[in-house]
Design a protein around this motif. Structure first.
Motif, PDB file in Angstrom:
ATOM      1  N   GLY A 188      46.915  10.227  25.953  1.00  0.00           N
ATOM      2  CA  GLY A 188      46.965   9.025  25.129  1.00  0.00           C
ATOM      3  C   GLY A 188      46.434   7.798  25.826  1.00  0.00           C
ATOM      4  N   ASP A 189      45.816   7.984  26.983  1.00  0.00           N
ATOM      5  CA  ASP A 189      45.297   6.853  27.760  1.00  0.00           C
ATOM      6  C   ASP A 189      43.788   6.696  27.617  1.00  0.00           C
ATOM      7  OD1 ASP A 189      44.461   9.087  29.117  1.00  0.00           O
ATOM      8  OD2 ASP A 189      45.428   8.563  31.015  1.00  0.00           O
ATOM      9  N   GLY A 190      43.190   7.399  26.643  1.00  0.00           N
ATOM     10  CA  GLY A 190      41.754   7.314  26.432  1.00  0.00           C
ATOM     11  C   GLY A 190      40.958   8.312  27.247  1.00  0.00           C
ATOM     12  N   LYS A 191      41.603   8.951  28.210  1.00  0.00           N
ATOM     13  CA  LYS A 191      40.929   9.951  29.033  1.00  0.00           C
ATOM     14  C   LYS A 191      41.135  11.320  28.409  1.00  0.00           C
ATOM     15  CE  LYS A 191      41.588   7.040  32.968  1.00  0.00           C
ATOM     16  NZ  LYS A 191      42.621   6.599  33.852  1.00  0.00           N
ATOM     17  N   VAL A 192      40.035  12.065  28.270  1.00  0.00           N
ATOM     18  CA  VAL A 192      40.071  13.345  27.566  1.00  0.00           C
ATOM     19  C   VAL A 192      39.339  14.393  28.393  1.00  0.00           C
ATOM     20  CG1 VAL A 192      39.403  14.564  25.454  1.00  0.00           C
ATOM     21  CG2 VAL A 192      40.054  12.161  25.333  1.00  0.00           C
ATOM     22  N   SER A 193      39.877  15.608  28.396  1.00  0.00           N
ATOM     23  CA  SER A 193      39.162  16.740  28.975  1.00  0.00           C
ATOM     24  C   SER A 193      39.189  17.879  27.966  1.00  0.00           C
ATOM     25  CB  SER A 193      39.789  17.174  30.309  1.00  0.00           C
ATOM     26  OG  SER A 193      41.103  17.638  30.103  1.00  0.00           O
ATOM     27  N   VAL A 194      38.246  18.797  28.120  1.00  0.00           N
ATOM     28  CA  VAL A 194      38.146  19.917  27.184  1.00  0.00           C
ATOM     29  C   VAL A 194      37.806  21.190  27.936  1.00  0.00           C
ATOM     30  CG1 VAL A 194      35.708  19.508  26.663  1.00  0.00           C
ATOM     31  CG2 VAL A 194      37.125  20.729  25.001  1.00  0.00           C
ATOM     32  N   GLU A 195      38.352  22.287  27.457  1.00  0.00           N
ATOM     33  CA  GLU A 195      37.987  23.620  27.897  1.00  0.00           C
ATOM     34  C   GLU A 195      37.443  24.330  26.684  1.00  0.00           C
ATOM     35  OE1 GLU A 195      40.512  26.730  29.918  1.00  0.00           O
ATOM     36  OE2 GLU A 195      41.176  24.910  30.950  1.00  0.00           O
ATOM     37  N   TRP A 196      36.132  24.532  26.654  1.00  0.00           N
ATOM     38  CA  TRP A 196      35.509  25.195  25.515  1.00  0.00           C
ATOM     39  C   TRP A 196      35.825  26.684  25.553  1.00  0.00           C
ATOM     40  CZ3 TRP A 196      34.297  22.025  21.910  1.00  0.00           C
ATOM     41  CH2 TRP A 196      33.834  20.744  22.215  1.00  0.00           C
ATOM     42  N   GLU A 197      35.975  27.274  24.390  1.00  0.00           N
ATOM     43  CA  GLU A 197      36.202  28.714  24.291  1.00  0.00           C
ATOM     44  C   GLU A 197      34.998  29.447  24.867  1.00  0.00           C
ATOM     45  OE1 GLU A 197      38.928  30.570  22.937  1.00  0.00           O
ATOM     46  OE2 GLU A 197      39.828  28.600  23.200  1.00  0.00           O
ATOM     47  N   SER A 198      35.240  30.615  25.435  1.00  0.00           N
ATOM     48  CA  SER A 198      34.105  31.401  25.920  1.00  0.00           C
ATOM     49  C   SER A 198      33.244  31.758  24.714  1.00  0.00           C
ATOM     50  CB  SER A 198      34.583  32.661  26.638  1.00  0.00           C
ATOM     51  OG  SER A 198      35.370  33.436  25.772  1.00  0.00           O
ATOM     52  N   GLY A 199      31.972  31.641  24.887  1.00  0.00           N
ATOM     53  CA  GLY A 199      31.053  31.833  23.768  1.00  0.00           C
ATOM     54  C   GLY A 199      30.862  30.573  22.955  1.00  0.00           C
ATOM     55  N   ALA A 200      31.567  29.505  23.323  1.00  0.00           N
ATOM     56  CA  ALA A 200      31.461  28.246  22.579  1.00  0.00           C
ATOM     57  C   ALA A 200      30.079  27.623  22.752  1.00  0.00           C
ATOM     58  CB  ALA A 200      32.535  27.251  23.013  1.00  0.00           C
ATOM     59  N   ALA A 201      29.390  27.983  23.843  1.00  0.00           N
ATOM     60  CA  ALA A 201      28.054  27.430  24.048  1.00  0.00           C
ATOM     61  C   ALA A 201      27.153  27.758  22.868  1.00  0.00           C
ATOM     62  CB  ALA A 201      27.450  27.961  25.341  1.00  0.00           C
ATOM     63  N   SER A 202      27.423  28.871  22.222  1.00  0.00           N
ATOM     64  CA  SER A 202      26.611  29.234  21.063  1.00  0.00           C
ATOM     65  C   SER A 202      27.233  28.761  19.754  1.00  0.00           C
ATOM     66  CB  SER A 202      26.408  30.748  21.020  1.00  0.00           C
ATOM     67  OG  SER A 202      27.661  31.387  20.902  1.00  0.00           O
ATOM     68  N   SER A 203      28.511  28.327  19.782  1.00  0.00           N
ATOM     69  CA  SER A 203      29.153  27.931  18.532  1.00  0.00           C
ATOM     70  C   SER A 203      29.555  26.457  18.462  1.00  0.00           C
ATOM     71  CB  SER A 203      30.377  28.808  18.259  1.00  0.00           C
ATOM     72  OG  SER A 203      31.335  28.619  19.272  1.00  0.00           O
ATOM     73  N   ALA A 204      29.918  25.839  19.577  1.00  0.00           N
ATOM     74  CA  ALA A 204      30.287  24.419  19.554  1.00  0.00           C
ATOM     75  C   ALA A 204      29.020  23.578  19.480  1.00  0.00           C
ATOM     76  CB  ALA A 204      31.094  24.044  20.783  1.00  0.00           C
ATOM     77  N   GLU A 205      29.008  22.646  18.558  1.00  0.00           N
ATOM     78  CA  GLU A 205      27.844  21.787  18.351  1.00  0.00           C
ATOM     79  C   GLU A 205      28.201  20.350  18.720  1.00  0.00           C
ATOM     80  OE1 GLU A 205      26.647  22.432  14.292  1.00  0.00           O
ATOM     81  OE2 GLU A 205      26.652  24.606  14.574  1.00  0.00           O
ATOM     82  N   PRO A 206      27.205  19.494  18.925  1.00  0.00           N
ATOM     83  CA  PRO A 206      27.486  18.105  19.285  1.00  0.00           C
ATOM     84  C   PRO A 206      28.447  17.412  18.305  1.00  0.00           C
ATOM     85  CG  PRO A 206      25.175  18.561  19.633  1.00  0.00           C
ATOM     86  CD  PRO A 206      25.756  19.776  18.955  1.00  0.00           C
ATOM     87  N   TYR A 207      28.307  17.661  17.019  1.00  0.00           N
ATOM     88  CA  TYR A 207      29.194  17.056  16.020  1.00  0.00           C
ATOM     89  C   TYR A 207      30.639  17.475  16.269  1.00  0.00           C
ATOM     90  CZ  TYR A 207      30.301  15.141  11.372  1.00  0.00           C
ATOM     91  OH  TYR A 207      30.794  14.396  10.341  1.00  0.00           O
ATOM     92  N   ASP A 208      30.838  18.766  16.549  1.00  0.00           N
ATOM     93  CA  ASP A 208      32.180  19.295  16.822  1.00  0.00           C
ATOM     94  C   ASP A 208      32.803  18.578  18.024  1.00  0.00           C
ATOM     95  OD1 ASP A 208      31.437  21.263  14.918  1.00  0.00           O
ATOM     96  OD2 ASP A 208      30.861  22.678  16.490  1.00  0.00           O
ATOM     97  N   ALA A 209      32.014  18.469  19.094  1.00  0.00           N
ATOM     98  CA  ALA A 209      32.510  17.848  20.321  1.00  0.00           C
ATOM     99  C   ALA A 209      32.864  16.389  20.090  1.00  0.00           C
ATOM    100  CB  ALA A 209      31.469  17.975  21.433  1.00  0.00           C
TER     101      ALA A 209
END
Length: 175
Positions: free
Chosen positions: A124-145
């Motif tokens: 809640g301090d504005g700092k964010v981290s993410v762990e993308w699902e394996s295979g997300a490189a082919s499914s996560a898109e810039p809009y999603d992120a």
């Protein structure tokens, strides 16, 4: 919590992401890394809830813009269950629904439709981290992120389990 936070993030898939959260002013902006710019704005006359980074969970008091196009933002009220802290975005532009829902005390998972894209962490301090699902490189898109970063920064991630919240409520009533 500081009123204004500028928190750059190095995303493993999308590169440098800029997060600017102004708790007092009720604005959040996510940009960079080839992502569309996402803004969440709180109505100026809104009573501010200090435990919510953007200041409210009232959907009538919030506006979500993705590259200047308004999308439907629906944060749940947040009460006893983890699911009650979910935040939904219905994207007419993308013709899909995103949900950021707590899955532990500290983290929330991002779904596009029923597909799990990644797990976000933000206190809640504005700092964010993410762990993308394996295979997300082919499914996560810039809009999603961009949507995921904005929701995590604006509302925080994670929630206590129901039993813990019920116990706290009971203990608050105890004389």
């Amino acid at each position: 919590m500081d009123s204004t936070v500028h928190a750059p993030v190095e995303d493993p898939l999308f590169g440098a992401v800029e997060i600017q959260l102004d708790h007092k002013g009720g604005t959040l902006r996510v940009s960079g890394g080839g992502l569309p710019t996402v803004e969440i704005r709180r109505s100026p006359d809104t009573e501010v809830e200090t435990h919510v980074p953007i200041g409210t969970r009232d959907p009538d008091r919030l506006t979500l813009l993705v590259d200047g196009v308004e999308e439907a933002l629906r944060p749940a009220k947040g009460f006893l269950s983890r699911r009650s802290y979910r935040v939904e975005v219905v994207s007419a532009t993308r013709e899909c629904r995103y949900v950021l829902v707590p899955n532990s005390d500290d983290t929330s998972r991002l779904l596009r439709g029923k597909r799990r894209l990644g797990v976000f962490t933000s206190t809640g301090d504005g700092k964010v981290s993410v762990e993308w699902e394996s295979g997300a490189a082919s499914s996560a898109e810039p809009y999603d992120a961009a949507v995921g970063y904005a929701l995590a920064a604006a509302f925080g991630t994670g929630a206590d389990p129901m039993w813990h919240m019920v116990l706290d409520a009971v203990l608050d009533l105890w004389p």
